[in-house]
Write a protein that holds these residues in place. Structure first.
Motif, PDB file in Angstrom:
ATOM      1  N   LYS A  34      -9.890 -15.914   3.908  1.00 43.10           N
ATOM      2  CA  LYS A  34      -8.472 -15.586   3.788  1.00 43.10           C
ATOM      3  C   LYS A  34      -8.296 -14.831   2.481  1.00 43.10           C
ATOM      4  O   LYS A  34      -8.685 -15.326   1.423  1.00 43.10           O
ATOM      5  CB  LYS A  34      -7.631 -16.861   3.798  1.00 43.10           C
ATOM      6  CG  LYS A  34      -6.148 -16.626   3.555  1.00 43.10           C
ATOM      7  CD  LYS A  34      -5.405 -17.955   3.498  1.00 43.10           C
ATOM      8  CE  LYS A  34      -3.961 -17.778   3.125  1.00 43.10           C
ATOM      9  NZ  LYS A  34      -3.267 -19.080   3.011  1.00 43.10           N
ATOM     10  N   ALA A  35      -7.730 -13.623   2.561  1.00 49.36           N
ATOM     11  CA  ALA A  35      -7.588 -12.785   1.377  1.00 49.36           C
ATOM     12  C   ALA A  35      -6.152 -12.322   1.186  1.00 49.36           C
ATOM     13  O   ALA A  35      -5.415 -12.139   2.162  1.00 49.36           O
ATOM     14  CB  ALA A  35      -8.498 -11.564   1.493  1.00 49.36           C
ATOM     15  N   ALA A  36      -5.761 -12.137  -0.079  1.00 51.94           N
ATOM     16  CA  ALA A  36      -4.458 -11.539  -0.403  1.00 51.94           C
ATOM     17  C   ALA A  36      -4.585 -10.029  -0.240  1.00 51.94           C
ATOM     18  O   ALA A  36      -5.627  -9.447  -0.542  1.00 51.94           O
ATOM     19  CB  ALA A  36      -4.074 -11.884  -1.837  1.00 51.94           C
ATOM     20  N   LEU A  37      -3.503  -9.392   0.228  1.00 52.13           N
ATOM     21  CA  LEU A  37      -3.545  -7.947   0.409  1.00 52.13           C
ATOM     22  C   LEU A  37      -2.352  -7.268  -0.240  1.00 52.13           C
ATOM     23  O   LEU A  37      -1.295  -7.870  -0.416  1.00 52.13           O
ATOM     24  CB  LEU A  37      -3.584  -7.582   1.905  1.00 52.13           C
ATOM     25  CG  LEU A  37      -2.306  -7.712   2.730  1.00 52.13           C
ATOM     26  CD1 LEU A  37      -1.391  -6.491   2.611  1.00 52.13           C
ATOM     27  CD2 LEU A  37      -2.648  -7.910   4.183  1.00 52.13           C
ATOM     28  N   VAL A  38      -2.568  -6.023  -0.613  1.00 52.82           N
ATOM     29  CA  VAL A  38      -1.506  -5.104  -1.005  1.00 52.82           C
ATOM     30  C   VAL A  38      -1.741  -3.824  -0.220  1.00 52.82           C
ATOM     31  O   VAL A  38      -2.843  -3.587   0.280  1.00 52.82           O
ATOM     32  CB  VAL A  38      -1.487  -4.813  -2.529  1.00 52.82           C
ATOM     33  CG1 VAL A  38      -1.161  -6.073  -3.324  1.00 52.82           C
ATOM     34  CG2 VAL A  38      -2.791  -4.193  -2.997  1.00 52.82           C
ATOM     35  N   GLY A  39      -0.724  -3.001  -0.141  1.00 52.78           N
ATOM     36  CA  GLY A  39      -0.902  -1.748   0.581  1.00 52.78           C
ATOM     37  C   GLY A  39       0.360  -0.931   0.611  1.00 52.78           C
ATOM     38  O   GLY A  39       1.334  -1.214  -0.084  1.00 52.78           O
ATOM     39  N   PHE A  40       0.330   0.090   1.454  1.00 51.68           N
ATOM     40  CA  PHE A  40       1.495   0.947   1.592  1.00 51.68           C
ATOM     41  C   PHE A  40       1.524   1.563   2.987  1.00 51.68           C
ATOM     42  O   PHE A  40       0.521   1.597   3.689  1.00 51.68           O
ATOM     43  CB  PHE A  40       1.516   2.034   0.520  1.00 51.68           C
ATOM     44  CG  PHE A  40       0.300   2.917   0.513  1.00 51.68           C
ATOM     45  CD1 PHE A  40       0.243   4.070   1.294  1.00 51.68           C
ATOM     46  CD2 PHE A  40      -0.796   2.607  -0.269  1.00 51.68           C
ATOM     47  CE1 PHE A  40      -0.884   4.881   1.294  1.00 51.68           C
ATOM     48  CE2 PHE A  40      -1.935   3.421  -0.276  1.00 51.68           C
ATOM     49  CZ  PHE A  40      -1.965   4.555   0.511  1.00 51.68           C
ATOM     50  N   TYR A  41       2.711   2.030   3.343  1.00 51.22           N
ATOM     51  CA  TYR A  41       2.934   2.694   4.625  1.00 51.22           C
ATOM     52  C   TYR A  41       3.453   4.089   4.336  1.00 51.22           C
ATOM     53  O   TYR A  41       4.424   4.253   3.594  1.00 51.22           O
ATOM     54  CB  TYR A  41       3.949   1.899   5.458  1.00 51.22           C
ATOM     55  CG  TYR A  41       4.369   2.590   6.737  1.00 51.22           C
ATOM     56  CD1 TYR A  41       3.447   2.866   7.735  1.00 51.22           C
ATOM     57  CD2 TYR A  41       5.690   2.950   6.948  1.00 51.22           C
ATOM     58  CE1 TYR A  41       3.828   3.486   8.914  1.00 51.22           C
ATOM     59  CE2 TYR A  41       6.085   3.569   8.132  1.00 51.22           C
ATOM     60  CZ  TYR A  41       5.145   3.836   9.102  1.00 51.22           C
ATOM     61  OH  TYR A  41       5.520   4.451  10.262  1.00 51.22           O
TER      62      TYR A  41
END
Length: 123
Positions: A34-41
């Protein structure tokens, strides 16, 4: 499921095209990361980029190392169905060395093999 394939679950919240949430990579609910994520659209070309930034939990066999994935995905919608498909690369969470890559295919659903994260319940 194809041989050598893992299930991949993404629980994600969109805050003005900035994404945050968690991912689950797993064979079963007792063998997973289980990992934390960041990102963008990017709305103009319907591209989603998510990057796992740290491992939150890991249930694996002795001596196994986790890999953090970066996914570049295309958003498509057919009727009421929404999909994210594309490619990923990954790096070892301890050494930063490449773990490999491949394809990702996600289908939007309210179902989880785990539980809904607090971040989703708050939105």
């Amino acid at each position: 499921m194809l041989e050598g394939s893992y299930k991949y679950e993404v629980q994600i919240v969109d805050n003005n095209n900035k994404l945050e949430g968690v991912t689950y990579s797993y064979l079963t609910t007792v063998f997973y990361g289980k990992a934390a994520l960041v990102g963008f659209y990017r709305e103009n070309n319907k591209t989603v980029v998510i990057k796992e930034i740290r491992m939150l939990e890991m249930k694996a066999s002795e001596g196994s190392d986790g890999c953090l994935m970066t996914c570049t995905l295309q958003y498509t919608k057919r009727g009421d169905e929404a999909y994210l498909t594309g490619n990923y690369t990954s790096v070892n969470m301890h050494t930063g060395l490449a773990c490999g890559g491949g394809t990702v295919s996600l289908h939007k659903t309210d179902h989880s093999d785990f539980y809904k994260e607090k971040i989703l319940l708050d939105h």
